[in-house]
Design an enzyme around this catalytic site. Structure first.
Site, PDB file in Angstrom:
ATOM      1  N   GLU A  15      26.414   4.381  37.303  1.00 50.72           N
ATOM      2  CA  GLU A  15      27.462   3.561  37.930  1.00 50.72           C
ATOM      3  C   GLU A  15      28.223   4.387  38.941  1.00 50.72           C
ATOM      4  OE1 GLU A  15      30.403   1.564  35.509  1.00 50.72           O
ATOM      5  OE2 GLU A  15      28.867   0.805  34.136  1.00 50.72           O
TER       6      GLU A  15
ATOM      7  N   GLU B  60      29.473   4.021  28.474  1.00 47.47           N
ATOM      8  CA  GLU B  60      30.817   4.590  28.412  1.00 47.47           C
ATOM      9  C   GLU B  60      31.451   4.481  27.025  1.00 47.47           C
ATOM     10  OE1 GLU B  60      33.160   2.891  31.571  1.00 47.47           O
ATOM     11  OE2 GLU B  60      31.955   3.828  33.113  1.00 47.47           O
TER      12      GLU B  60
HETATM   13  O1  IFM Z   1      33.454  -2.613  35.296  1.00 46.27           O
HETATM   14  C1  IFM Z   1      33.405  -1.372  34.668  1.00 46.27           C
HETATM   15  C2  IFM Z   1      32.142  -1.234  33.868  1.00 46.27           C
HETATM   16  O2  IFM Z   1      32.006  -2.231  32.921  1.00 46.27           O
HETATM   17  C3  IFM Z   1      32.134   0.086  33.150  1.00 46.27           C
HETATM   18  N1  IFM Z   1      32.373   1.172  34.057  1.00 46.27           N
HETATM   19  C4  IFM Z   1      33.494   1.073  34.951  1.00 46.27           C
HETATM   20  C5  IFM Z   1      33.462  -0.256  35.683  1.00 46.27           C
HETATM   21  C6  IFM Z   1      34.672  -0.366  36.610  1.00 46.27           C
HETATM   22  O3  IFM Z   1      35.846  -0.305  35.890  1.00 46.27           O
END
Ligand code: IFM
Length: 429
Positions: A334, A161
């Site tokens: 994710e 990200e």
């Molecule tokens: O916890 C985070 C992760 O580190 C990066 N993506 C989003 C998740 C939830 O906020």
């Protein structure tokens, strides 16, 4: 159509969020260890977190209980390079060698993220991502990690990200290093990160001891789905609009995946693009919700404990849109939700909302797969409850509940639901 037989059923975590052991075995400080005072809810710190650094062997047994065939983790850069890019901390390297050896022994495929937001303090003191020399240390760091782990690790994610660590870290100041910079600096940082990605991808491709599979993990800020207010074509065009600046997926993905500048991008040269644009093996991304503002603001619309809208169809539409634009197999790196979890009187953690969330989101991903979009894996965020950055420990994303006082782990109901989905390879959805 079923998911492929070698579909990656995964859970993920990140070093700064779960490892703890922040001063152990030669690790150096990172920006979250060192600069967080006054910035984190409840005054929480990531110093101990889930103490995974000391409990990793038991934790890997929990992966077996959940039944995943892959595990996404990130490397703490400051554990490898505590003071500078020339002195490698061998104990830090050993930690990751032991981890991947054990994963392989258990039959679990490691998916290694090189950078998940925890910049070493020494890098920050040199200007962090603002300094174009960051491209050099990142390349060197990648070599160190690839030389140590690539006999066992095949799946690589360069950056997690970039939208978040660039915007939240350097623009709004909500995340470490808690800076507020102007737009031209954000462009400079974005360029440095993209160059670092390109150099790292090339290093992995050239040096890895087993044929690597490489991607990065943007999050599609501004991704919208068709609705009564938006046709499919309009939703597609809006999703790839760059008006959200460095938040948008396009800002990063067009140069990185297509080797193209989006209209108006005047801060990347053709020479830059040659470095940035390296062949990738999948389009991996982190997705939690669609971003249809008008449609989602209805009173009482379902939301997670983060306040994020629950929009399962984003799985289907994002896979369809990203495959159309980038033409690469889809890997979800994710997806998951924060919930108000606690241990009940029966010593279990009942989280029906997360069970339902997983079923609906994965069902929508399967719909994309059923329509012929190559979907190669799904990684639930997260494995353990963990340090949710500026939100501290108040927000729980895990399939495994962590009591931060005793460090006791309890598999939540959703871990068992996920196990059943995995067992059926998604056919029970
Ligand atoms: O916890 C985070 C992760 O580190 C990066 N993506 C989003 C998740 C939830 O906020």
């Amino acid at each position: 159509m079923a998911f492929s037989k070698d579909f990656l059923w995964c859970v993920g975590g990140a070093a700064a969020q779960q490892d703890g052991g922040y001063l152990d075995d030669g690790k150096g400080l990172n920006i979250w260890d060192a600069l967080s005072d006054g910035h984190i809810a409840n005054g929480d710190t990531c110093h101990v977190a889930c103490d995974h650094y000391h409990r990793w062997k038991e934790d890997l047994q929990l992966l077996k209980e959940i039944g995943v065939n892959s595990y996404r983790f990130s490397i703490s850069v400051a554990r490898i390079y505590p003071t500078d890019e020339f002195n490698v901390n061998e104990q830090g390297v050993k930690f990751y060698i032991d981890l991947v050896n054990e994963l392989k022994r258990l039959g679990i495929e490691p998916i290694c993220t090189l950078y998940h937001w925890d910049m070493p303090l020494w890098v920050h003191r040199r200007g962090g991502w603002k300094n174009s020399a960051s491209v050099e240390w990142f390349e060197r760091y990648t070599k160190t990690v690839v030389d140590a782990l690539s006999d066992k690790v095949r799946y690589w994610i360069t950056f997690n990200e970039p939208q978040c660590f660039v915007n939240l870290g350097y623009k709004t100041g909500a995340h470490a290093p808690f800076e507020q910079n102007c737009e031209s600096e954000i462009k400079n940082i974005s360029r440095n990160v993209m160059l670092a990605h390109g150099r790292a991808a090339k290093v992995i491709r050239e040096r890895a001891k087993t044929t690597p599979k490489i991607g990065f993990a943007p999050t599609p800020g501004g991704m919208v789905i068709p609705s009564s207010l938006r046709s499919e074509e309009q939703a597609y065009n809006d999703s790839f609009d760059v008006s959200g600046g460095a938040w948008s997926a396009t800002w990063w993905s067009d140069p990185i995946v297509l080797g193209k500048k989006w209209t108006g991008c005047d801060w990347l040269s053709e020479e830059d693009l040659k470095v940035i644009h390296q062949p990738l093996d999948y389009y991996s991304y982190n997705i939690y919700n669609a971003d249809n503002p008008q449609e989602l603001e209805s009173v009482g619309a379902p939301r997670t404990a983060m306040g994020w809208a629950i929009t399962p169809e984003c799985m289907y539409w994002s896979a369809k849109f990203f495959y159309k634009r980038y033409g690469l197999p889809i890997l979800i790196t994710e997806n998951g939700m924060a919930n108000i979890d606690f241990v009940h009187d029966d010593d279990k953690v009942h989280d029906p909302q997360r069970c339902e969330y997983l079923r609906r989101y994965i069902r929508n991903l399967k719909r994309a797969n059923d329509e012929g979009i190559p979907v190669i894996g799904y990684s639930c965020w997260s494995f353990l409850d963990n340090f949710e950055w500026a939100e501290g420990y108040g927000k729980r994303f895990g399939l495994v509940y962590v009591d931060y006082v005793t460090q006791k782990r309890t598999l939540k109901d959703s871990a068992f639901i996920y196990r059943d989905i995995i067992k059926s390879n998604g056919n029970n959805l």
